[in-house]
Design a protein around this motif. Structure first.
Motif, PDB file in Angstrom:
ATOM      1  N   VAL A  24       7.342  44.249 -47.847  1.00  0.00           N
ATOM      2  CA  VAL A  24       6.699  45.276 -48.718  1.00  0.00           C
ATOM      3  C   VAL A  24       5.939  44.615 -50.335  1.00  0.00           C
ATOM      4  O   VAL A  24       5.180  44.679 -50.279  1.00  0.00           O
ATOM      5  N   ARG A 103      12.227  53.358 -42.929  1.00  0.00           N
ATOM      6  CA  ARG A 103      11.123  52.820 -43.792  1.00  0.00           C
ATOM      7  C   ARG A 103      11.712  54.195 -45.200  1.00  0.00           C
ATOM      8  O   ARG A 103      11.643  53.467 -46.917  1.00  0.00           O
ATOM      9  N   ASN A 104      12.701  55.378 -45.392  1.00  0.00           N
ATOM     10  CA  ASN A 104      12.380  55.991 -46.182  1.00  0.00           C
ATOM     11  C   ASN A 104      13.831  55.261 -47.319  1.00  0.00           C
ATOM     12  O   ASN A 104      13.433  55.500 -48.451  1.00  0.00           O
ATOM     13  N   GLU A 107      11.465  52.575 -48.774  1.00  0.00           N
ATOM     14  CA  GLU A 107      11.621  53.155 -50.192  1.00  0.00           C
ATOM     15  C   GLU A 107      12.387  53.184 -51.110  1.00  0.00           C
ATOM     16  O   GLU A 107      12.220  53.022 -52.455  1.00  0.00           O
ATOM     17  N   HIS A 108      13.534  53.311 -50.831  1.00  0.00           N
ATOM     18  CA  HIS A 108      14.514  54.184 -51.656  1.00  0.00           C
ATOM     19  C   HIS A 108      15.356  52.651 -52.447  1.00  0.00           C
ATOM     20  O   HIS A 108      15.553  52.475 -53.911  1.00  0.00           O
ATOM     21  N   LEU A 110      12.844  50.381 -52.417  1.00  0.00           N
ATOM     22  CA  LEU A 110      11.684  49.766 -53.339  1.00  0.00           C
ATOM     23  C   LEU A 110      12.514  50.237 -54.447  1.00  0.00           C
ATOM     24  O   LEU A 110      12.138  49.782 -56.197  1.00  0.00           O
ATOM     25  N   ASN A 111      12.574  51.767 -55.023  1.00  0.00           N
ATOM     26  CA  ASN A 111      12.841  52.647 -56.019  1.00  0.00           C
ATOM     27  C   ASN A 111      14.224  51.509 -57.253  1.00  0.00           C
ATOM     28  O   ASN A 111      13.739  51.118 -57.897  1.00  0.00           O
TER      29      ASN A 111
END
Length: 127
Positions: A24, A103-104, A107-108, A110-111
């Motif tokens: 990503v 995916r979630n 994303e977590h 990534l944050n």
């Protein structure tokens, strides 16, 4: 029946999630490079710092897996689930993860890594 030690599961899962996170970050880096941003450098620097941190963590994860004779192999995948095989010595455990959960969680992460990179950048500018 023997099971994979529970304390190894976070490392096994990190071996799943961190490579996804790096993909990503690489794609986002390419999008920003190709995009119509006036000031690309701050975004690129933030992504690069996050990527360095994720790469370090993946390196530590791989070292832990090697030291403890662990391996993660991706199995079958469909539109709803992805299967992973966790190998520990002569033992194999199969776990199925929802693609939405994967995916979630990425994303977590990534944050988390972008926030971590942001704090590193703030320290550099405050000197």
């Amino acid at each position: 029946m023997a099971h994979i030690p529970i304390e190894t599961v976070p490392y096994l899962e990190a071996a799943i999630y961190l490579p996804m996170l790096l993909i990503v970050l690489e794609k986002d880096h390419a999008q920003i490079e190709a995009g119509q941003f006036k000031l690309k450098r701050p975004y690129i620097f933030l992504i690069d710092e996050a990527r360095k941190s994720a790469e370090e963590d993946l390196k530590k994860t791989k070292a832990y897996l090697k030291k403890h004779c662990l391996e993660v192999v991706r199995g079958q995948r469909d539109e709803m689930f992805t299967e992973y095989h966790f190998h520990y010595h002569q033992l194999m455990e199969v776990r199925r993860y929802s693609n939405i959960r994967l995916r979630n969680h990425v994303e977590h992460l990534l944050n988390l890594y972008l926030n971590k990179a942001s704090s590193v950048i703030q320290k550099d500018y405050s000197l």
